[in-house]
Write a protein that holds these residues in place. Structure first.
Motif, PDB file in Angstrom:
ATOM      1  N   UNK A   1       8.009  15.357   7.078  1.00  0.00           N
ATOM      2  CA  UNK A   1       7.606  16.687   6.630  1.00  0.00           C
ATOM      3  C   UNK A   1       6.597  17.262   7.624  1.00  0.00           C
ATOM      4  N   UNK A   2       6.450  18.566   7.622  1.00  0.00           N
ATOM      5  CA  UNK A   2       5.449  19.234   8.444  1.00  0.00           C
ATOM      6  C   UNK A   2       4.413  19.827   7.498  1.00  0.00           C
ATOM      7  N   UNK A   3       3.135  19.501   7.745  1.00  0.00           N
ATOM      8  CA  UNK A   3       2.051  20.003   6.901  1.00  0.00           C
ATOM      9  C   UNK A   3       0.776  20.098   7.725  1.00  0.00           C
ATOM     10  N   UNK A   4      -0.203  20.785   7.155  1.00  0.00           N
ATOM     11  CA  UNK A   4      -1.426  21.056   7.900  1.00  0.00           C
ATOM     12  C   UNK A   4      -2.639  20.283   7.429  1.00  0.00           C
ATOM     13  N   UNK A   5      -3.767  20.661   7.993  1.00  0.00           N
ATOM     14  CA  UNK A   5      -5.037  19.976   7.779  1.00  0.00           C
ATOM     15  C   UNK A   5      -5.455  19.954   6.311  1.00  0.00           C
TER      16      UNK A   5
ATOM     17  N   UNK B   1      -3.683  19.508   3.620  1.00  0.00           N
ATOM     18  CA  UNK B   1      -3.070  18.369   2.944  1.00  0.00           C
ATOM     19  C   UNK B   1      -3.662  17.048   3.449  1.00  0.00           C
ATOM     20  N   UNK B   2      -3.935  16.974   4.754  1.00  0.00           N
ATOM     21  CA  UNK B   2      -4.547  15.762   5.306  1.00  0.00           C
ATOM     22  C   UNK B   2      -5.903  15.505   4.644  1.00  0.00           C
ATOM     23  N   UNK B   3      -6.727  16.523   4.567  1.00  0.00           N
ATOM     24  CA  UNK B   3      -8.047  16.376   3.953  1.00  0.00           C
ATOM     25  C   UNK B   3      -7.911  16.008   2.475  1.00  0.00           C
ATOM     26  N   UNK B   4      -6.982  16.623   1.805  1.00  0.00           N
ATOM     27  CA  UNK B   4      -6.742  16.317   0.395  1.00  0.00           C
ATOM     28  C   UNK B   4      -6.378  14.843   0.222  1.00  0.00           C
ATOM     29  N   UNK B   5      -5.512  14.325   1.074  1.00  0.00           N
ATOM     30  CA  UNK B   5      -5.121  12.917   0.991  1.00  0.00           C
ATOM     31  C   UNK B   5      -6.300  11.992   1.271  1.00  0.00           C
ATOM     32  N   UNK B   6      -7.073  12.312   2.288  1.00  0.00           N
ATOM     33  CA  UNK B   6      -8.184  11.451   2.691  1.00  0.00           C
ATOM     34  C   UNK B   6      -9.286  11.437   1.633  1.00  0.00           C
TER      35      UNK B   6
ATOM     36  N   UNK C   1       0.840  -1.199   0.000  1.00  0.00           N
ATOM     37  CA  UNK C   1       0.000   0.000   0.000  1.00  0.00           C
ATOM     38  C   UNK C   1       0.873   1.245   0.000  1.00  0.00           C
ATOM     39  N   UNK C   2       0.332   2.314  -0.525  1.00  0.00           N
ATOM     40  CA  UNK C   2       0.974   3.619  -0.461  1.00  0.00           C
ATOM     41  C   UNK C   2       0.535   4.225   0.875  1.00  0.00           C
ATOM     42  N   UNK C   3       1.443   4.280   1.845  1.00  0.00           N
ATOM     43  CA  UNK C   3       1.095   4.672   3.209  1.00  0.00           C
ATOM     44  C   UNK C   3       1.496   6.113   3.497  1.00  0.00           C
ATOM     45  N   UNK C   4       0.550   6.828   4.115  1.00  0.00           N
ATOM     46  CA  UNK C   4       0.799   8.182   4.613  1.00  0.00           C
ATOM     47  C   UNK C   4       0.473   8.169   6.095  1.00  0.00           C
ATOM     48  N   UNK C   5       1.486   8.316   6.933  1.00  0.00           N
ATOM     49  CA  UNK C   5       1.325   8.289   8.384  1.00  0.00           C
ATOM     50  C   UNK C   5       1.409   9.718   8.910  1.00  0.00           C
ATOM     51  N   UNK C   6       0.339  10.147   9.609  1.00  0.00           N
ATOM     52  CA  UNK C   6       0.275  11.497  10.179  1.00  0.00           C
ATOM     53  C   UNK C   6       0.496  11.426  11.672  1.00  0.00           C
ATOM     54  N   UNK C   7       1.467  12.174  12.164  1.00  0.00           N
ATOM     55  CA  UNK C   7       1.773  12.255  13.588  1.00  0.00           C
ATOM     56  C   UNK C   7       1.108  13.495  14.158  1.00  0.00           C
ATOM     57  N   UNK C   8       0.158  13.286  15.069  1.00  0.00           N
ATOM     58  CA  UNK C   8      -0.571  14.396  15.670  1.00  0.00           C
ATOM     59  C   UNK C   8      -0.629  14.180  17.177  1.00  0.00           C
TER      60      UNK C   8
ATOM     61  N   UNK D   1       7.073   5.009   2.542  1.00  0.00           N
ATOM     62  CA  UNK D   1       5.835   5.774   2.636  1.00  0.00           C
ATOM     63  C   UNK D   1       6.123   7.227   2.950  1.00  0.00           C
ATOM     64  N   UNK D   2       5.121   7.900   3.483  1.00  0.00           N
ATOM     65  CA  UNK D   2       5.241   9.303   3.833  1.00  0.00           C
ATOM     66  C   UNK D   2       4.901   9.481   5.306  1.00  0.00           C
ATOM     67  N   UNK D   3       5.703  10.261   6.014  1.00  0.00           N
ATOM     68  CA  UNK D   3       5.423  10.577   7.422  1.00  0.00           C
ATOM     69  C   UNK D   3       5.310  12.097   7.523  1.00  0.00           C
ATOM     70  N   UNK D   4       4.174  12.534   8.078  1.00  0.00           N
ATOM     71  CA  UNK D   4       3.893  13.962   8.175  1.00  0.00           C
ATOM     72  C   UNK D   4       3.594  14.328   9.620  1.00  0.00           C
ATOM     73  N   UNK D   5       4.207  15.381  10.088  1.00  0.00           N
ATOM     74  CA  UNK D   5       3.938  15.944  11.398  1.00  0.00           C
ATOM     75  C   UNK D   5       2.942  17.080  11.217  1.00  0.00           C
ATOM     76  N   UNK D   6       1.865  17.046  11.966  1.00  0.00           N
ATOM     77  CA  UNK D   6       0.838  18.089  11.930  1.00  0.00           C
ATOM     78  C   UNK D   6       1.479  19.442  12.268  1.00  0.00           C
ATOM     79  N   UNK D   7       1.207  20.438  11.441  1.00  0.00           N
ATOM     80  CA  UNK D   7       1.832  21.746  11.640  1.00  0.00           C
ATOM     81  C   UNK D   7       1.409  22.405  12.956  1.00  0.00           C
ATOM     82  N   UNK D   8       0.144  22.309  13.328  1.00  0.00           N
ATOM     83  CA  UNK D   8      -0.295  22.889  14.597  1.00  0.00           C
ATOM     84  C   UNK D   8       0.318  22.155  15.784  1.00  0.00           C
ATOM     85  N   UNK D   9       0.395  20.829  15.683  1.00  0.00           N
ATOM     86  CA  UNK D   9       0.993  20.029  16.765  1.00  0.00           C
ATOM     87  C   UNK D   9       2.472  20.375  16.918  1.00  0.00           C
ATOM     88  N   UNK D  10       3.146  20.568  15.791  1.00  0.00           N
ATOM     89  CA  UNK D  10       4.560  20.956  15.823  1.00  0.00           C
ATOM     90  C   UNK D  10       4.718  22.323  16.477  1.00  0.00           C
TER      91      UNK D  10
END
Length: 120
Positions: free
Chosen positions: A99-103, A105-110, A34-41, A75-84
């Protein structure tokens, strides 16, 4: 084309079983093609920092450092910008590949086609 799996983990040392489960599912997703995108929040944001995943321990579970390394490799690992921001974590602080990105991009991926989203 492989299916995309987006995993948002909010738990860290505060809920070790939930945290470990999210990282395990992400690593198994990568191993399954699978193409995995893991978001750390939330509390999992700390695992974006070098050495933090290696400090995590949970009996009878795979080392979090190994699971995270597997996801970073394929895969991709993203740290939530607000959490950071709440933790004073910057791009210079995170381990290579995170990488650090916000909501937005998360919504776009989902919302993309052929995506399965999980929240832990």
């Amino acid at each position: 084309m492989a299916k995309k799996l987006v995993i948002k983990v909010t738990a860290g040392q505060d809920a070790p079983e939930r945290c470990s489960q999210a990282f395990t599912v992400a690593a198994v997703g990568v191993a399954s093609g699978a193409q995995v995108s893991l978001w750390l929040t939330g509390q999992s944001a700390w695992f974006a920092l070098p050495g933090r995943a290696a400090q995590f321990e949970l009996p009878h579970s795979a080392p979090l450092e190994d699971l995270l390394a597997a996801v970073l490799e394929s895969g991709t690992v993203t740290l939530c910008s607000q959490c950071a921001a709440r933790r004073d974590i910057t791009e210079q602080d995170v381990r290579p590949g995170v990488r650090i990105a916000g909501a937005q991009l998360f919504v776009q991926e989902v919302l993309a086609d052929d995506v399965q989203a999980l929240v832990y």
